[in-house]
Design a protein around this motif. Structure first.
Motif, PDB file in Angstrom:
ATOM      1  N   GLU A 375       0.824  -1.216   0.000  1.00  0.00           N
ATOM      2  CA  GLU A 375       0.000   0.000   0.000  1.00  0.00           C
ATOM      3  C   GLU A 375       0.858   1.266   0.000  1.00  0.00           C
ATOM      4  OE1 GLU A 375      -2.800   0.072   3.152  1.00  0.00           O
ATOM      5  OE2 GLU A 375      -4.059  -1.538   2.315  1.00  0.00           O
ATOM      6  N   GLN A 376       2.067   1.160   0.528  1.00  0.00           N
ATOM      7  CA  GLN A 376       2.936   2.345   0.574  1.00  0.00           C
ATOM      8  C   GLN A 376       3.398   2.759  -0.827  1.00  0.00           C
ATOM      9  OE1 GLN A 376       2.872   3.406   3.754  1.00  0.00           O
ATOM     10  NE2 GLN A 376       1.819   1.431   4.109  1.00  0.00           N
ATOM     11  N   LEU A 377       3.289   1.870  -1.797  1.00  0.00           N
ATOM     12  CA  LEU A 377       3.698   2.196  -3.167  1.00  0.00           C
ATOM     13  C   LEU A 377       2.817   3.274  -3.787  1.00  0.00           C
ATOM     14  CD1 LEU A 377       4.311  -1.437  -4.474  1.00  0.00           C
ATOM     15  CD2 LEU A 377       6.066   0.240  -3.899  1.00  0.00           C
ATOM     16  N   ALA A 411       3.212   0.505 -13.747  1.00  0.00           N
ATOM     17  CA  ALA A 411       2.480   1.134 -14.848  1.00  0.00           C
ATOM     18  C   ALA A 411       2.453   2.653 -14.720  1.00  0.00           C
ATOM     19  CB  ALA A 411       1.057   0.588 -14.895  1.00  0.00           C
ATOM     20  N   ALA A 412       2.439   3.141 -13.482  1.00  0.00           N
ATOM     21  CA  ALA A 412       2.303   4.582 -13.273  1.00  0.00           C
ATOM     22  C   ALA A 412       3.624   5.337 -13.362  1.00  0.00           C
ATOM     23  CB  ALA A 412       1.670   4.841 -11.900  1.00  0.00           C
ATOM     24  N   ASP A 413       4.740   4.643 -13.323  1.00  0.00           N
ATOM     25  CA  ASP A 413       6.023   5.345 -13.258  1.00  0.00           C
ATOM     26  C   ASP A 413       7.052   4.723 -14.212  1.00  0.00           C
ATOM     27  OD1 ASP A 413       8.043   7.023 -12.519  1.00  0.00           O
ATOM     28  OD2 ASP A 413       8.339   6.189 -10.513  1.00  0.00           O
ATOM     29  N   PRO A 414       6.874   4.899 -15.519  1.00  0.00           N
ATOM     30  CA  PRO A 414       7.853   4.341 -16.475  1.00  0.00           C
ATOM     31  C   PRO A 414       9.259   4.891 -16.278  1.00  0.00           C
ATOM     32  CG  PRO A 414       5.831   5.017 -17.585  1.00  0.00           C
ATOM     33  CD  PRO A 414       5.750   5.550 -16.199  1.00  0.00           C
ATOM     34  N   PRO A 445       6.002  -5.131 -20.201  1.00  0.00           N
ATOM     35  CA  PRO A 445       6.261  -3.850 -20.880  1.00  0.00           C
ATOM     36  C   PRO A 445       7.529  -3.171 -20.388  1.00  0.00           C
ATOM     37  CG  PRO A 445       3.938  -4.030 -20.324  1.00  0.00           C
ATOM     38  CD  PRO A 445       4.628  -5.176 -19.655  1.00  0.00           C
ATOM     39  N   ALA A 446       7.757  -3.221 -19.095  1.00  0.00           N
ATOM     40  CA  ALA A 446       8.963  -2.591 -18.548  1.00  0.00           C
ATOM     41  C   ALA A 446      10.218  -3.317 -19.017  1.00  0.00           C
ATOM     42  CB  ALA A 446       8.903  -2.576 -17.019  1.00  0.00           C
TER      43      ALA A 446
END
Length: 730
Positions: A375-377, A411-414, A445-446
């Motif tokens: 959750e801290q992410l 996904a939120a931080d490429p 994807p990463a």
């Protein structure tokens, strides 16, 4: 002051950085009216005169002058000098330490002993400092007395007497810490100290003081803790968060406490005197780590903290509590879960670090704790999110409850998919690695983007290995990038990660490019590059049949690559035991142990086809290298199919070297011979019953420790079930 300082032959002495003729200037700097000069002088004392805890002749010569400084009320920051004296004189050498001292360390040990004697002889002054007007001095004095004074009964009595009249909250916490230190160092007083600490931990006292008392009870008398310690501690934390905390008690130079501190001191005054004789407390547990001191953490400008944020010393108390709770995993887990729900970011960051330490050392049920770490992410605080991703990175399969949170973060931080470093090659970001190590396709994807970078991250191949067939879509780009690698001095750095990924995917379509690397590896690190190529061919198996002529030629060409690696690749691709056996038998005579081990393991891979080598393997069971003995025992079992010769040696290795247990359990799991009542079964069950991880280290750890231990547990269960096959690789 400093009478006789110039008569000391400082130039004849040395400290960590050379001649000690600058020590008088440092001592005078400690007496300066300028804060910057005092700070510089103190740094010099710790950095040179008492470097990393060392005691030199100049350290001993400084002791009388340091006592002069602490005795002079006109000197500022005397609390820091008390801390310095405590460090210089507080090193204990017990009998076990003395047995380990070699001749070169005798002089240093003598210096430690003389320092302890000199500082202890002057420790009476610390009694006077307990009532000093400077709260910083009063903060340092209790621990100095607990660590150095020869009459611990008098120290404990003074701590009790001082508590009701001490106005500063941080100093009261230091009194509690000192009581715990006395109990740990002097077992005869543990009962008295525990009785007093238990009373302070009870209802009616300020929450910070109660928390401090519980933390010290956990360290010196854990059986005296209340049965509902988690509920009590979490309630205290909520109380501490419900109102602003003050830091003024020990940070200034005035003895006048704020109103809140005065009210708390009045509450503390209700403490009844504890018994002079031994009380109900249990004997203290063995001291597992150096005490967590509040000194230094508590210094800072006066003022109020923001609402909802407890005082900064709370983190120290919680760390001390966790150290004391030790193997009480369920309670520590529940406490950390509460900390991770705290609105205080500092408490959550500290909980993340402690969660990592807990999971790394102790086995337990961590699903809910890991979910809370995940959750801290989602927090907008980058430091908190990064700390959480680092925790999850080292958990491998145990990070599964945080999989969705990891996927969302990735996904939120490429921009965080790859980390570039000022020195060394780039590496995958923690969240990407953690997700890939779960075998989660959402990391693809990463990883695909990482493979398109001009410089491929060094660890991308290993990440692909955890995905298995899920990563098959990456085979095409791996082949293409391998074909683009120029065969120059950097070929190994560029091709190594790609070859590792292709091997993991068994991507036979890469055969032409792998052969190009094998044939054209440059001189610089060429052996390593050829080895990586050979391992890729071995992973392709029979699908790499087109490489057989090349492999046979290499087998006849000494020095071009490791003969054992070539033989293993040829066996995997062609299955020609007659061609590889002579090479592997020759490898058993190699001068270097690691080369012998490679040959032994390769022979084990041939199974019954290498039974002719059983006498040679049997001869290695008595070799002086324990790892070679272990390899030989496993290989002998593999080639003969008989367990009777090997199992006793494997169990001996299991007991002698805990790091061998994964290999032993894996072999037992493949055979399923750990029948009920056997020695093997008893060893496996004892391992499963242990709450401490087999490879947990005090003061250090490896990034794969948890992974290896979880693998061991899986193999143990499989062996007891009588399973066969290679077993889990979680």
């Amino acid at each position: 002051m400093f009478a006789g300082i110039d008569e000391v032959d400082w130039a004849s002495m040395e400290h960590a950085y050379g001649p000690a003729d600058d020590v008088p200037a440092m001592l005078r700097g400690l007496a300066s009216a300028a804060p910057a000069e005092r700070e510089t002088a103190l740094d010099g004392m710790y950095g040179a005169v008492h470097h990393q805890g060392d005691v030199y002749a100049c350290t001993l010569a400084s002791i009388p002058f340091l006592f002069e400084l602490v005795a002079d009320p006109g000197i500022q920051d005397r609390g820091s000098i008390v801390e310095l004296l405590t460090s210089i004189g507080g090193i204990d050498l017990d009998e076990d330490d003395e047995e380990e001292i070699d001749e070169e360390e005798i002089e240093g040990a003598a210096n430690y002993a003389m320092a302890a004697t000199a500082v202890t002889a002057g420790a009476g002054i610390f009694f006077e400092l307990m009532t000093d007007e400077d709260p910083g001095v009063r903060l340092a004095a209790p621990l100095a007395l607990a660590a150095l004074h020869g009459r611990p009964d008098r120290v404990l009595a003074l701590l009790r007497e001082r508590m009701p009249i001490e106005p500063a909250e941080e100093v009261r916490l230091a009194l509690v810490e000192a009581a715990g230190r006395v109990a740990l160092r002097h077992r005869a007083l543990a009962g008295q100290a525990a009785a007093w600490l238990s009373r302070l931990a009870g209802e009616g006292f300020p929450p910070g003081l109660r928390l401090a008392a519980l933390a010290q009870l956990a360290r010196c008398a854990p059986d005296a803790l209340p049965g509902d310690v988690v509920r009590v501690v979490t309630g205290l934390l909520r109380q501490l968060r419900s109102k602003p905390a003050r830091r003024g008690g020990a940070g200034g130079t005035s003895g006048t406490a704020p109103a809140a501190d005065a009210q708390q001191a009045e509450a503390v005054g209700a403490v009844e005197a504890y018994p002079d004789a031994g009380g109900p407390g249990e004997p203290p547990a063995e001291e597992r780590s150096a005490p967590v001191t509040l000194v230094g953490q508590l210094r800072g400008p006066s003022g109020e903290e923001e609402p909802g944020h407890p005082a900064p010393w709370t983190a120290d108390l919680l760390r001390t509590l966790h150290v004391g709770l030790d193997d009480r995993v369920a309670e520590r887990t529940a406490l950390l879960a509460d900390q991770l729900r705290s609105p205080d970011r500092r408490q959550r960051i500290d909980a993340l670090r402690m969660s990592s330490g807990l999971i790394r050392v102790w086995r337990g049920s961590y699903g809910e704790l890991v979910r809370l770490v995940g959750e801290q992410l989602a927090t907008p605080d980058p430091q908190l999110a990064e700390a959480a991703s680092h925790v999850l990175e080292d958990l491998f399969g145990l990070a599964a409850p945080a999989a969705d949170a990891l996927a969302a973060r990735v996904a939120a931080d490429p921009g965080a998919w790859v980390k570039d470093w000022s020195s060394g090659p780039p590496g995958l970001g923690s969240a990407v690695k953690a997700l890939a190590r779960l075998g989660d396709a959402r990391s693809l994807p990463a990883l695909a983007a990482a493979l398109e970078r001009p410089e491929v991250p060094h660890d991308v191949g290993f990440a692909i290995g955890f995905l298995g067939a899920t990563a098959d879509p990456l085979a095409e780009v791996l082949c293409r990038r391998l074909g683009e690698v120029p065969l120059d001095g950097r070929a190994h750095d560029r091709a190594g990660p790609l070859l590792t990924g292709l091997a993991a995917l068994r991507a036979k379509e890469a055969l032409p490019e792998v052969l190009r690397i094998l044939r054209g590896a440059p001189a610089h690190r060429g052996e390593w590059l050829r080895t990586a190529a050979l391992r890729a061919l071995a992973a392709f198996g029979p699908a790499a049949h087109g490489a057989v002529p090349e492999l046979r030629a290499l087998l006849r060409r000494p020095g071009s690559a490791s003969a054992t690696e070539v033989a293993q690749a040829l066996w995997a691709v062609d299955g020609d035991a007659d061609a590889v056996l002579p090479v592997l038998i020759e490898g058993l005579q190699a001068e270097r142990v690691h080369e012998r081990r490679s040959a032994v393991n390769a022979l084990g891979g041939l199974g019954a086809r290498a039974e002719v080598t059983a006498p040679r393997l049997r001869a290695l069971l008595g070799h002086e290298d324990p790892w070679l003995r272990l390899d030989a025992a496993i290989a002998l079992w593999d080639v003969t199919g008989r367990a009777d010769e090997s199992v006793p040696l494997l169990l001996s290795a299991w007991e002698a070297n805990r790091h061998s247990r994964v290999r032993v359990a894996e072999r037992l799991a493949r055979s399923g011979v750990a029948g009920a009542g056997s020695e093997s079964a008893r060893a496996l069950r004892a391992e499963l019953a242990s709450v401490r991880r087999h490879n947990a280290m005090d003061g250090g750890y490896g990034s794969h420790d948890t992974y290896e231990d979880e693998k061991l547990l899986a193999f143990c269960r499989q062996a007891l079930r009588g399973g066969t096959g290679k077993g889990p690789a979680t």
